[in-house]
Design a protein around this motif. Structure first.
Motif, short mmCIF file in Angstrom:
data_model
loop_
_atom_site.label_atom_id
_atom_site.label_comp_id
_atom_site.label_asym_id
_atom_site.label_seq_id
_atom_site.Cartn_x
_atom_site.Cartn_y
_atom_site.Cartn_z
N THR A 118 48.45 71.44 134.81
CA THR A 118 48.19 71.97 136.36
C THR A 118 46.95 71.73 136.78
OG1 THR A 118 47.99 74.38 135.81
CG2 THR A 118 50.13 73.42 135.82
N ILE A 119 46.49 71.78 138.24
CA ILE A 119 45.22 71.59 138.61
C ILE A 119 44.69 72.97 138.37
CG2 ILE A 119 45.99 72.40 140.97
CD1 ILE A 119 43.68 69.47 140.43
N ASP A 120 45.44 74.16 138.31
CA ASP A 120 44.67 75.42 138.02
C ASP A 120 43.65 75.27 136.43
OD1 ASP A 120 44.39 77.92 138.30
OD2 ASP A 120 45.59 78.56 136.62
N LEU A 121 44.43 74.69 135.42
CA LEU A 121 43.51 74.22 134.26
C LEU A 121 42.35 73.46 134.43
CD1 LEU A 121 43.49 74.62 131.14
CD2 LEU A 121 44.63 72.26 131.09
N ILE B 92 43.04 73.41 125.87
CA ILE B 92 43.54 72.17 125.82
C ILE B 92 44.29 71.45 124.67
CG2 ILE B 92 42.63 69.74 125.86
CD1 ILE B 92 40.57 70.34 127.65
N VAL B 93 44.20 72.33 123.62
CA VAL B 93 44.90 71.87 122.42
C VAL B 93 46.58 71.80 122.47
CG1 VAL B 93 45.41 72.77 119.78
CG2 VAL B 93 43.15 72.74 120.66
#
Length: 64
Positions: free
Chosen positions: A2-5, A47-48
């Motif tokens: 998502t853009i949130d990440l 990210i993993v």
């Protein structure tokens, strides 16, 4: 993903770079390094799961 990440990663990057500069100018190079390392580890934990999902998708794609 998502853009949130992406916004979270950017916020951590900005925060770590500001803290790094402040600590380096005050002569605390070791703490600046630890701060950078902590930011990197935090982002890697986020990210993993996405990397794992990517590899699983690739594995499924080639085992048709």
């Amino acid at each position: 993903m998502t853009i949130d990440l992406i916004f979270k990663i950017a916020a951590v990057g900005i925060l770590v770079s500001v803290l790094n500069q402040i600590l380096k100018h005050s002569g605390r190079d070791e703490q600046a390094f630890i701060t950078s390392l902590a930011g990197l580890i935090l982002v890697l934990f986020w990210i993993v799961p996405y990397i794992y999902e990517l590899f699983e998708t690739i594995k499924k794609l080639f085992t048709l």
